[in-house]
Design a protein around this motif. Sequence first.
Motif, PDB file in Angstrom:
ATOM      1  N   PRO A 193     -18.443 -48.480  50.568  1.00  0.00           N
ATOM      2  CA  PRO A 193     -19.265 -47.920  51.640  1.00  0.00           C
ATOM      3  C   PRO A 193     -19.878 -49.027  52.500  1.00  0.00           C
ATOM      4  O   PRO A 193     -20.053 -50.160  52.039  1.00  0.00           O
ATOM      5  CB  PRO A 193     -20.344 -47.145  50.881  1.00  0.00           C
ATOM      6  N   PRO A 194     -20.207 -48.728  53.748  1.00  0.00           N
ATOM      7  CA  PRO A 194     -20.827 -49.748  54.601  1.00  0.00           C
ATOM      8  C   PRO A 194     -22.265 -50.003  54.172  1.00  0.00           C
ATOM      9  O   PRO A 194     -22.947 -49.123  53.632  1.00  0.00           O
ATOM     10  CB  PRO A 194     -20.786 -49.115  55.994  1.00  0.00           C
ATOM     11  N   ARG A 195     -22.725 -51.231  54.437  1.00  0.00           N
ATOM     12  CA  ARG A 195     -24.115 -51.593  54.166  1.00  0.00           C
ATOM     13  C   ARG A 195     -24.849 -51.653  55.496  1.00  0.00           C
ATOM     14  O   ARG A 195     -24.409 -52.319  56.425  1.00  0.00           O
ATOM     15  CB  ARG A 195     -24.179 -52.953  53.455  1.00  0.00           C
ATOM     16  N   ARG A 196     -25.949 -50.933  55.599  1.00  0.00           N
ATOM     17  CA  ARG A 196     -26.688 -50.836  56.860  1.00  0.00           C
ATOM     18  C   ARG A 196     -28.190 -51.021  56.598  1.00  0.00           C
ATOM     19  O   ARG A 196     -28.656 -50.954  55.457  1.00  0.00           O
ATOM     20  CB  ARG A 196     -26.477 -49.459  57.516  1.00  0.00           C
ATOM     21  N   ASN A 197     -28.937 -51.186  57.694  1.00  0.00           N
ATOM     22  CA  ASN A 197     -30.398 -51.087  57.594  1.00  0.00           C
ATOM     23  C   ASN A 197     -30.922 -49.919  58.424  1.00  0.00           C
ATOM     24  O   ASN A 197     -32.080 -49.544  58.305  1.00  0.00           O
ATOM     25  CB  ASN A 197     -31.085 -52.397  57.992  1.00  0.00           C
ATOM     26  N   THR A 198     -30.041 -49.347  59.277  1.00  0.00           N
ATOM     27  CA  THR A 198     -30.393 -48.195  60.113  1.00  0.00           C
ATOM     28  C   THR A 198     -29.183 -47.281  60.166  1.00  0.00           C
ATOM     29  O   THR A 198     -28.072 -47.738  60.431  1.00  0.00           O
ATOM     30  CB  THR A 198     -30.770 -48.643  61.541  1.00  0.00           C
ATOM     31  N   ILE A 199     -29.393 -45.985  59.917  1.00  0.00           N
ATOM     32  CA  ILE A 199     -28.270 -45.052  59.929  1.00  0.00           C
ATOM     33  C   ILE A 199     -28.738 -43.726  60.505  1.00  0.00           C
ATOM     34  O   ILE A 199     -29.852 -43.268  60.245  1.00  0.00           O
ATOM     35  CB  ILE A 199     -27.675 -44.850  58.514  1.00  0.00           C
TER      36      ILE A 199
ATOM     37  N   MET B  99     -16.632 -46.931  59.453  1.00  0.00           N
ATOM     38  CA  MET B  99     -17.337 -48.090  58.896  1.00  0.00           C
ATOM     39  C   MET B  99     -17.140 -48.170  57.384  1.00  0.00           C
ATOM     40  O   MET B  99     -17.427 -47.215  56.658  1.00  0.00           O
ATOM     41  CB  MET B  99     -18.837 -47.979  59.195  1.00  0.00           C
ATOM     42  N   LYS B 100     -16.669 -49.338  56.916  1.00  0.00           N
ATOM     43  CA  LYS B 100     -16.534 -49.593  55.492  1.00  0.00           C
ATOM     44  C   LYS B 100     -16.802 -51.062  55.231  1.00  0.00           C
ATOM     45  O   LYS B 100     -16.623 -51.908  56.117  1.00  0.00           O
ATOM     46  CB  LYS B 100     -15.127 -49.230  54.990  1.00  0.00           C
ATOM     47  N   SER B 101     -17.218 -51.379  54.017  1.00  0.00           N
ATOM     48  CA  SER B 101     -17.361 -52.780  53.627  1.00  0.00           C
ATOM     49  C   SER B 101     -15.981 -53.409  53.504  1.00  0.00           C
ATOM     50  O   SER B 101     -14.983 -52.718  53.255  1.00  0.00           O
ATOM     51  CB  SER B 101     -18.119 -52.891  52.308  1.00  0.00           C
TER      52      SER B 101
ATOM     53  N   ALA C  88     -18.533 -56.228  62.203  1.00  0.00           N
ATOM     54  CA  ALA C  88     -19.811 -56.281  61.492  1.00  0.00           C
ATOM     55  C   ALA C  88     -20.758 -55.260  62.100  1.00  0.00           C
ATOM     56  O   ALA C  88     -20.625 -54.863  63.263  1.00  0.00           O
ATOM     57  CB  ALA C  88     -20.430 -57.683  61.563  1.00  0.00           C
ATOM     58  N   ALA C  89     -21.729 -54.841  61.302  1.00  0.00           N
ATOM     59  CA  ALA C  89     -22.771 -53.933  61.773  1.00  0.00           C
ATOM     60  C   ALA C  89     -24.038 -54.220  60.980  1.00  0.00           C
ATOM     61  O   ALA C  89     -23.984 -54.402  59.751  1.00  0.00           O
ATOM     62  CB  ALA C  89     -22.356 -52.476  61.588  1.00  0.00           C
ATOM     63  N   ASP C  90     -25.155 -54.293  61.660  1.00  0.00           N
ATOM     64  CA  ASP C  90     -26.448 -54.562  61.015  1.00  0.00           C
ATOM     65  C   ASP C  90     -26.394 -55.803  60.123  1.00  0.00           C
ATOM     66  O   ASP C  90     -26.939 -55.819  59.013  1.00  0.00           O
ATOM     67  CB  ASP C  90     -26.900 -53.356  60.192  1.00  0.00           C
TER      68      ASP C  90
ATOM     69  N   GLN D 171     -28.081 -63.458  54.228  1.00  0.00           N
ATOM     70  CA  GLN D 171     -27.811 -62.579  55.358  1.00  0.00           C
ATOM     71  C   GLN D 171     -27.167 -63.396  56.471  1.00  0.00           C
ATOM     72  O   GLN D 171     -27.545 -64.549  56.698  1.00  0.00           O
ATOM     73  CB  GLN D 171     -29.101 -61.939  55.888  1.00  0.00           C
ATOM     74  N   GLU D 172     -26.192 -62.803  57.149  1.00  0.00           N
ATOM     75  CA  GLU D 172     -25.627 -63.435  58.332  1.00  0.00           C
ATOM     76  C   GLU D 172     -25.053 -62.355  59.242  1.00  0.00           C
ATOM     77  O   GLU D 172     -24.550 -61.333  58.780  1.00  0.00           O
ATOM     78  CB  GLU D 172     -24.574 -64.485  57.980  1.00  0.00           C
ATOM     79  N   GLY D 173     -25.169 -62.602  60.532  1.00  0.00           N
ATOM     80  CA  GLY D 173     -24.705 -61.631  61.509  1.00  0.00           C
ATOM     81  C   GLY D 173     -25.724 -61.450  62.612  1.00  0.00           C
ATOM     82  O   GLY D 173     -26.521 -62.344  62.909  1.00  0.00           O
ATOM     83  N   THR D 174     -25.728 -60.263  63.213  1.00  0.00           N
ATOM     84  CA  THR D 174     -26.577 -59.969  64.360  1.00  0.00           C
ATOM     85  C   THR D 174     -27.722 -59.057  63.962  1.00  0.00           C
ATOM     86  O   THR D 174     -27.507 -57.934  63.517  1.00  0.00           O
ATOM     87  CB  THR D 174     -25.755 -59.304  65.480  1.00  0.00           C
TER      88      THR D 174
END
Length: 566
Positions: free
Chosen positions: A500-506, A339-341, A244-246, A116-119
């Motif tokens: 599709p985008p990968r998220r943890n909250t939608i 949002m897309k990968s 980036a998102a999530d 994992q990397e990002g915010t």
Amino acid sequence: MEQIWVFCVLLVFVASLVNAEVHFHEFIIQETPVKRLCRVHNSITVNGQFPGPTLEVRNGDSLVITAINKARYNISLHWHGIRQMRNPWADGPEYITQCPIKPGGSYTYRFNIEEQEGTLWWHAHSRWLRATVYGALIIRPPLSSPHYPFPVLPKREFTLLLGEWWDRNPMDVLNLAQFTGAAPNVSDAFTINGQPGDFYRCSSRETLRFLVGSGETVLLRVINSALNQELFFGVANHKLTVVAADASYTKPFTTNVIMLGPGQTTDVLLTADQPPAHYYMAAHAYNSANAPFDNTTTTAILQYKDAPCVTSKSQAGAIPAQLPGFNDTATAAAFTAQMKSPSKVEVPLEIQEDLFFTVGLGLFNCPTPNTQRCQGPNGTRFTASINNVSFVFPKRNSIMQAYYQGTPAGVFTTDFPPVPPTTFDYTGNVSRGLWQPTRGTKAYKLKYKSKVQVILQDTSIVTTENHPMHLHGYEFYVVGTGIGNFNANKDTSSFNLIDPPRRNTIGTPPGGWIAIRFVADNPGVWLMHCHLDSHIFWGLAMVFLVENGEGHLQSVQSPPLDLPRC
């Protein structure tokens, strides 16, 4: 204690072999005088800081964080978006994976950052304590590959935590709502890194300024840490390029404004390509429900280093930001739809668990309406549910501990329904007979490595609304969305199964649905809930119980010795 010491020694040894680091932190939860809006409140903080400390690590590192509770409330901490592979004991939601840390107690959270990397961010996961107990969790690329995959590498980075502030103790706001059954009072201000900004009383002197040089590109890490409100965010006269998102990279796209639900993060690149000046960075509510909301605007200032000095009030010298209207669902939906990968991803195709969850509010009827305990609409009490089950948090034991110990009786059951008990026109004129859910502490069992699809369907009971749904312990692909009632025969063909985008909250579109897919490869008990905290205490939550696979590497780790007791 010996087991803890051995664990830490092993972490340091393994990290040294792979050029990773083990980061040790002590989080002291305590009351701290905090002055906002002309008044001082004794707020619950970590290490006396509001917001709390920023954690900075690299992909592959490990964290060892000892939380010492010197406050007057029970508390637990959640590391929002961290996968916690095989390690639900470090996830944090009280009475789900652990019992809370009592006043005078402590608990050490130990976990690894894996692929994992990002915010991301961390926050309290006990009642409404996260109103002031939160901070950023920044995961940088590993030293072996240290550069971001962005179209332009940023010169510098700024982290922006968007929050909410009540001019009273947030726990008192919650307690009053729990007593009366009415909706909780809305916040008195929004904040950026804890500061309300120029448009609030007694605040302009502390308005934050972020310095940039002309022509520089900077990375803004924007986190919605507000308790109960989706937010629009923008910077006056500047374009934002979403990257980036999530903590998942996205295909870059440019926008004037971003929308984040509570729990969501968005990384954007901003190029200082305007005439040197002072530009407002601003956030205000996106209100998708027919309900009261805080209609104020929080600000900070993007200040060019060679901008002329401003000697008068700051608001007279800063260029205003143009944000969408509070109820501009079209702008919110258009932003999310982009949002897309970055490239093709491996989306689960042969679905083994096809689940349909209605999410929304409800009302409990009172034997004697309009009493002090029944101040909701028409003398009722507000509630919320998934598939007509209003989630009740246990008190005797955490669900994870009860499951691990083989003692679920009186704590939870495993009969959460895969579909709503009654089929109805979810977004139409719903019969009042369907407005009252049942209460329960129910889990849904998933076999290890099963391929799961969940349709999250908003309902019009009380009001349609964007519900930011967060799944602990997992990331998921958002493969489809639409307005109205989901129709499998028609809507499935429009799913994005390529990038599709990968998220943890939608967020569920108000009056619509969202489709997510994931592989149940992380054994344990994992909470799924609306990240509007007024909704989670009403019951808009459920848990997945993911069974162990075969062998040690597909099974939940043993619980740590210092796991808090109920």
